[in-house]
Write a protein that holds these residues in place. Sequence first.
Motif, short mmCIF file in Angstrom:
data_model
loop_
_atom_site.label_atom_id
_atom_site.label_comp_id
_atom_site.label_asym_id
_atom_site.label_seq_id
_atom_site.Cartn_x
_atom_site.Cartn_y
_atom_site.Cartn_z
N UNK A 53 0.83 -1.32 0.06
CA UNK A 53 -0.17 -0.04 -0.01
C UNK A 53 0.65 1.23 0.00
N UNK A 54 0.69 1.80 -1.09
CA UNK A 54 1.82 3.12 -1.13
C UNK A 54 0.48 4.53 -1.18
N UNK A 55 0.90 5.45 -0.65
CA UNK A 55 -0.11 6.83 -0.61
C UNK A 55 0.67 7.89 -1.36
N UNK A 56 0.06 8.41 -2.58
CA UNK A 56 0.74 9.48 -3.31
C UNK A 56 -0.31 10.46 -3.31
N UNK A 57 0.07 11.77 -3.13
CA UNK A 57 -0.46 13.00 -3.01
C UNK A 57 -1.08 13.46 -4.18
N UNK A 58 -1.84 14.45 -4.20
CA UNK A 58 -2.22 15.16 -5.70
C UNK A 58 -1.20 15.92 -6.17
N UNK A 59 -1.10 16.17 -7.36
CA UNK A 59 0.01 17.17 -7.78
C UNK A 59 -0.51 18.68 -7.13
N UNK A 60 0.61 19.40 -6.89
CA UNK A 60 0.32 20.90 -6.51
C UNK A 60 -0.35 21.60 -7.66
N UNK A 61 -0.16 21.52 -8.61
CA UNK A 61 -0.89 22.06 -9.77
C UNK A 61 -1.16 21.16 -10.85
N UNK A 62 -2.14 21.36 -11.44
CA UNK A 62 -2.52 20.69 -12.76
C UNK A 62 -3.18 21.49 -13.92
N UNK A 63 -2.52 21.15 -15.09
CA UNK A 63 -2.92 22.15 -16.00
C UNK A 63 -4.04 21.30 -16.76
N UNK A 64 -5.44 21.81 -16.72
CA UNK A 64 -6.39 20.83 -17.38
C UNK A 64 -6.46 21.27 -19.04
N UNK A 65 -6.41 20.19 -20.01
CA UNK A 65 -6.44 20.67 -21.30
C UNK A 65 -7.74 19.64 -21.78
N UNK A 66 -8.28 20.14 -22.86
CA UNK A 66 -8.98 19.33 -23.55
C UNK A 66 -8.72 19.23 -24.85
N UNK A 67 -9.33 18.06 -25.69
CA UNK A 67 -8.97 17.98 -26.96
C UNK A 67 -10.33 17.47 -27.61
N UNK A 68 -10.31 18.05 -28.86
CA UNK A 68 -11.36 17.51 -29.74
C UNK A 68 -11.12 16.68 -30.98
N UNK A 69 -11.91 15.80 -31.41
CA UNK A 69 -11.40 15.04 -32.63
C UNK A 69 -11.61 15.86 -33.71
N UNK A 70 -10.71 15.79 -34.76
CA UNK A 70 -10.64 16.49 -35.99
C UNK A 70 -11.68 15.82 -36.98
N UNK A 71 -12.47 16.19 -37.43
CA UNK A 71 -13.41 15.64 -38.55
C UNK A 71 -13.19 16.00 -39.94
N UNK A 72 -12.91 14.84 -40.77
CA UNK A 72 -12.68 15.36 -42.10
C UNK A 72 -13.97 15.61 -42.79
N UNK A 73 -13.89 16.63 -43.49
CA UNK A 73 -14.92 17.25 -44.42
C UNK A 73 -15.06 16.60 -45.72
N UNK A 74 -16.10 16.06 -46.18
CA UNK A 74 -15.99 15.07 -47.63
C UNK A 74 -15.86 16.40 -48.64
#
Length: 305
Positions: free
Chosen positions: A278-299
Motif C-alpha cells: 500500500x503506497x499513498x501518493x498525494x495529488x499534484x500541487x498544480x494541474x493544467x487541464x487541457x481538453x482535446x477535440x477530434x478532427x472531423x474530415x469534411x467530404x
Amino acid sequence: MCGMPQQPPVRSTPQRLPRPDASMSLITNVMDHSLDEGYAEAAARKQADGGGGMPKTLRAKLGLAGGLVLAALVVTVGAAQARVEAPVVAKEREELIDRIDRETEAADKLEDDIDALRADVSARQREALRRSGQNDRTDPVGVLAGAVAVHGPGVKLVVNDAKETSTGGDGDARSTTGFSDTGRVRDRDMQRVVNGLWESGAEAISINGQRLTALSAIRAAGDAILVDNRPLVPPYTVFAVGDGRQLSSRFQNSSDGLYLHALQESYDIRTALSVEDDLRLPAAPSVIVRTAQPITETAPEKGTS
C-alpha cells in the motif's frame, strides 16, 4: 814649497737620509692632504659667515621627531574621525539588516500566498474533473492526470549518491560513456528511472512526496535536481502505484532498469527496490487541464478533383 791640496771642510751635522717613500710623492701628498683645499676654504668661509648652524646629527634628530609628531597627529585625527563616524555606520548597517528582514518576510508571505492560490486552483480543477465527463471515466482520468490522491500496491525505489561523492570535473565524461564518473545521481538518471517505470506499467508516480504528471519536468540546477522547479534532496524516494511484482520485474529487465544497475555496479550509486502492498501518493500541487477535440474530415465536394 808645494803645499798640500786643501781638503773641503768636514760638516759637523750628518747628512739627512732620503725618505723611503720619496719616489711616491703623489701618494704622499694625498695622504698628507686628505681634505681638498677648496673644501677646506669653503668650510672656513661658511663658519666665518655664521652659516655653520647646529651639527647635522642634532638637526636630523629634530626632523625625525617632527615627523613622528606629525604622524601621531594624523593617526589621532583619523581615530577621532572614525569614532565620530562609527555610530553613523552602525546605524546604516542596522537599517540595512532591518530592510533585508522586511523584504525576506514579504517574500515569504508572497510564497505562502502563491501556495494557497495554487492549492485553490488545484482543488477547483479536481472538482471540475469530478463533475465533467462520464462517471465511470472520472476517476481514471483524475488518477492519470495527477489531480487526485491515490493509494494502492506498487514498488518503492530509493536512489542515492555514492558514499564518497565528489563533483569532479564538469561531467563531460557522461556525454561520451552515458554514465556518471562522480557517483552523483543526475537529473538524466531520474528521467530514465521515471520513464522506465511509466513504460513498465506504473499508474501514478511521485518523487520525495511530489506527484508527477504527464507535464512534469525533471531538470538540473547545478548539482541539484528540480522537479517542476522544486529542488529535491537525496536520497530520492520514488513511489510507483501499479501491480507491484509485475512492475518490479518489468522495470528491472528494461533498458532503464539495466542502466540503473550499471550505475550501481560501476559508480557505487546506491539503489534499493522493494514491492509494497500500500503506497499513498498525494495529488499534484498544480494541474493544467487541457481538453482535446477530434478532427472531423469534411467530404470533398462533388465535381472537384
